[in-house]
Write a protein that holds these residues in place. Structure first.
Motif: not given
Ligand code: C2O
Ligand code: CU
Length: 489
Positions: A325-352
């Motif tokens: 319950p509650g107003p969506a403009d308040l409780v309907g938002k949690v946080m914001r992700f700001d994509v600010v840079r590129d990066a290498f990424d050697f991580s991955w999510v295995p299938n098992r």
């Protein structure tokens, strides 16, 4: 005995320990809001407002052991009040572990013991429960096994279980709801060898997100009124109101905890983008689950991976909460992700991700009916199988070593509940007669039950003997009586 008279305001401030009687919680509960009507006037100074996405996300510090041996890490924690700036410009008194809001994160490893010496520097009794853990009865932090003001207690956590995103919080009878609301919770991240061998995002790309709601008034006071879910409209992540988090365009792992007393979350990204759930309460899922929404009832956790590499630098994504319950403009938002840079990424999510234990054959069936008064009566109570909690009564006798199937029904028409069992990580067999969806296919210690829902769970009691609790994790419902005891012998 405790009085059954109610203070809907702060039990701690009144200096008495009272039992709470206020209805309603979660999604909608219109008739149950006797307390909430009062609550609407409780914040005399009025709710503080704060701009959204104006403060950076911070992460709780990782607690350092005071000493270590070849088998054990020893920690020292003081439960104490502290003053924090939660809403910018306002000072708010909170209850803390070691002065941190939320509490510091404890990092543990399966097979390595943790011993925490807790000193209670508050003026009320406290009890520290490690939610989701297999622990001996004396270290379970049960409601009556409390630490008096000025006293200390040593809790021993054997960590003889697979890795899981556990959390610790107060559980002292009649004050747990207010204690937790005032800040007494923290994460306890248990990892194991299998998990550490996987190429998942790690280090600064592995971030806890402790979600909660709060009502802070314009004087900075943290307003606690039992059942006051309607006025807790400021969303905090790691203790910060609607923070922004600057991320690189790569994968991140988030350990998400719903640490609220009453609020359900249905999380989604504002562009409708998908993410990957890799774990739940009891650790990793067997296989990853790609999804666009994540439901978390109070006490539940999820381990997710969001891949920001599909976004251009400069993109801003809001993490939404698609339920009230509650107003969506308040409780309907949690946080914001700001994509600010590129990066290498050697991580991955295995299938098992993991091999789940093979469930044993169940030999005992039991039924639990959760119900609270929702007819608008003056003193609503909450029940399991028509009984309110009595710490001196054993409700369920379990033979050690056995496996059981429990059928749990929410008999309410409006009020949502959930069901948390101490000591055991269980499996969900069915939700409303159907196989659970992928998000609920792993090990769980808390299961959501919206009005009218039935779940069947399978539990094996092969760790410790003793008396433990099961209860609704909407803390106010627990305080209204929706808790039971099981004795494993
Ligand atoms: Cu997280 Cu008995 O609780
Ligand atoms: Cu409930």
């Amino acid at each position: 005995m405790f009085s059954r008279k109610v203070s809907r305001r702060s039990a701690l401030k009144a200096g008495v320990v009272t039992t709470g009687i206020v209805g309603g919680a979660g999604l909608v509960a219109p008739l149950l809001t006797r307390g909430s009507a009062e609550a609407a006037t409780a914040a005399v100074a009025g709710p503080a407002t704060t701009p959204q996405f104006a403060v950076p996300l911070t992460t709780p510090p990782v607690l350092q052991p005071t000493s270590s041996s070849s088998t054990t890490d020893y920690y020292t924690v003081t439960m104490q009040k502290a003053v924090k700036e939660i809403i910018p410009g306002l000072r708010t008194e909170v209850h803390t572990y070691n002065g941190e809001f939320p509490g510091p994160t404890i990092k543990a490893r399966s097979g390595r013991r943790v011993v925490v010496n807790q000193t209670n520097a508050l003026d009320t009794v406290a009890s520290v429960h490690l939610h989701g853990a297999e622990v001996p009865m004396d270290s379970d932090g049960s409601p009556m096994n409390t630490v008096a003001p000025g006293a200390s207690k040593t809790y021993t956590y054997p960590n003889n279980q697979p890795g899981a995103p556990l959390w610790f919080h107060d559980h002292a009878h009649h004050v747990e709801s207010e204690h937790v609301y005032r800040g007494m919770s923290g994460m306890y991240l248990l990892s194991d060898e299998n998990e550490r061998s996987l190429p998942l995002p790690s280090g600064s790309y592995d971030v806890p997100l402790v979600l909660r709601d709060v009502n802070i008034d314009t004087t900075g006071e943290l307003v606690y009124t039992m059942g006051d879910f309607l006025n807790r409209t400021t969303i905090l992540v790691n203790g910060r109101p609607w923070p922004y988090f600057q991320v690189a365009a790569r994968k991140y792992r988030f350990r998400v905890l719903n640490s609220t007393n009453l609020r359900f979350f249905v999380l989604a990204l504002s562009d409708g983008g998908s993410f990957t759930q890799i774990g739940s309460d009891g650790g990793l899922l067997a296989t990853p689950n790609t999804t666009t929404q994540l439901k978390l009832s109070p006490g539940e956790r999820a381990d997710i991976v969001i891949d920001f590499s599909r976004y251009d630098v400069g993109t801003q994504l809001v993490l939404l909460n698609n339920t009230g319950p509650g107003p969506a403009d308040l409780v309907g938002k949690v946080m914001r992700f700001d994509v600010v840079r590129d990066a290498f990424d050697f991580s991955w999510v295995p299938n098992r991700l993991r091999t789940l234990p093979t469930p044993a054959i169940a030999t005992v069936n039991r039924t639990f009916v959760l119900r609270m008064d929702e007819d608008g009566r003056a003193d609503p109570m909450a029940y399991i199988n028509d009984l309110t909690y009595d710490p001196n009564r054993i409700d369920t006798k379990v033979a050690w070593g056995s496996t059981e199937v429990w059928t749990i029904t929410n008999a309410n028409v409006r009020a949502p509940h959930n069901f948390h069992v101490h000591l055991v990580q269980f499996r969900i067999l069915e939700r409303n007669g159907k196989a659970p969806d992928a998000s609920e296919a792993g090990l769980k210690d808390t299961v959501a039950l919206l009005a009218g829902e039935t779940v069947r769970i399978q539990l094996t009691f092969n760790s410790y003997r003793g008396t433990y609790l099961y209860h609704c994790h909407l803390f106010d419902h627990g305080a209204m009586g929706m808790m039971g005891t099981m004795q494993i012998a």
